[in-house]
Design a protein around this motif. Structure first.
Motif, PDB file in Angstrom:
ATOM      1  N   UNK A 193      29.340  38.081  38.961  1.00 11.99           N
ATOM      2  CA  UNK A 193      29.262  37.398  40.420  1.00 11.99           C
ATOM      3  C   UNK A 193      27.806  37.357  40.987  1.00 11.99           C
ATOM      4  N   UNK A 194      26.957  36.406  40.347  1.00 14.09           N
ATOM      5  CA  UNK A 194      25.579  36.382  40.408  1.00 14.09           C
ATOM      6  C   UNK A 194      25.160  34.890  40.608  1.00 14.09           C
ATOM      7  N   UNK A 200      31.752  44.375  39.495  1.00  9.38           N
ATOM      8  CA  UNK A 200      30.544  43.722  39.214  1.00  9.38           C
ATOM      9  C   UNK A 200      30.247  44.353  37.783  1.00  9.38           C
ATOM     10  N   UNK A 201      30.091  43.585  36.909  1.00  7.07           N
ATOM     11  CA  UNK A 201      29.923  44.188  35.431  1.00  7.07           C
ATOM     12  C   UNK A 201      28.537  43.780  34.773  1.00  7.07           C
ATOM     13  N   UNK A 247      22.612  44.340  40.366  1.00  8.63           N
ATOM     14  CA  UNK A 247      24.109  44.683  40.764  1.00  8.63           C
ATOM     15  C   UNK A 247      24.437  45.388  41.951  1.00  8.63           C
ATOM     16  N   UNK A 248      23.484  46.032  42.531  1.00  9.41           N
ATOM     17  CA  UNK A 248      23.551  46.794  43.825  1.00  9.41           C
ATOM     18  C   UNK A 248      23.799  45.519  44.958  1.00  9.41           C
ATOM     19  N   UNK A 249      22.645  44.616  44.757  1.00 10.46           N
ATOM     20  CA  UNK A 249      22.874  43.489  45.777  1.00 10.46           C
ATOM     21  C   UNK A 249      24.311  42.489  45.656  1.00 10.46           C
ATOM     22  N   UNK A 271      30.873  48.635  40.865  1.00 13.31           N
ATOM     23  CA  UNK A 271      30.062  48.007  39.807  1.00 13.31           C
ATOM     24  C   UNK A 271      30.334  49.283  38.459  1.00 13.31           C
ATOM     25  N   UNK A 272      30.051  48.341  37.276  1.00 10.51           N
ATOM     26  CA  UNK A 272      30.297  49.478  35.974  1.00 10.51           C
ATOM     27  C   UNK A 272      29.691  48.741  34.961  1.00 10.51           C
TER      28      UNK A 272
END
Length: 162
Positions: free
Chosen positions: A10-11, A35-36, A48-50, A69-70
């Motif tokens: 998801x970027x 979010x992987x 990932x945090x964003x 997230x993971x």
């Protein structure tokens, strides 16, 4: 309660992703969009945090959708979340081969885990985060590709990269 996981990088999150999220959320009591960290895609446009924060903004009106997230294996994450299904979006036949292989591996790692494939809506079959980043690098209008709630974030990040 039937729980499904929709994993991805998801970027950034695209309208194609959002279409899959909305459709999958109607099929399950609880949908966790996760979010992987993808080892094939080092770095990224957003951390990932964003990405978690952006996803929360675009899904805040979907009451049964959670964002997380993971960094481990998705089959293990599904076990932790007590999920029965992974949701994967398919844009084209080229996605199918890789996704079936991953579904078989995930099923081997977690025998209680099924994978559900949702085909993209026709208007999003060509859309990917990579395409959004490439268009953004060249200053293209992204309004047909990125949710309006995060458009400014994506444009600001792209402007920094130019």
């Amino acid at each position: 309660m039937k729980t499904a996981i929709y994993p991805g990088s998801f970027d950034p999150v695209t309208l194609g992703h959002l279409n899959i999220i909305k459709r999958a959320s109607r099929c399950f009591d609880r949908l966790v969009v996760c979010v992987m960290v993808n080892s094939e895609k080092p770095g990224g446009m957003f951390t990932p945090d964003e990405r978690v924060e952006l996803l929360k903004r675009v899904t805040d009106k979907l009451p049964n959708v959670e964002i997380d997230q993971y960094a481990g294996l998705v089959a293990e994450y599904a076990r932790i979340q007590k999920a029965c299904t992974l949701v994967k979006g398919l844009r084209a036949v080229s996605d199918y081969e890789k996704e079936v292989q991953m579904a078989l591996i995930n099923r081997k790692l977690n025998p209680r885990l099924d994978t559900m494939f949702l085909t993209s809506s026709a208007k999003y079959t060509y859309l990917s985060s990579s395409a959004v980043k490439e268009m953004g690098r060249h200053g293209a209008d992204l309004s047909d590709f990125v949710p309006r709630e995060i458009m400014e974030d994506v444009q600001q990040r792209m402007n920094r990269g130019r």
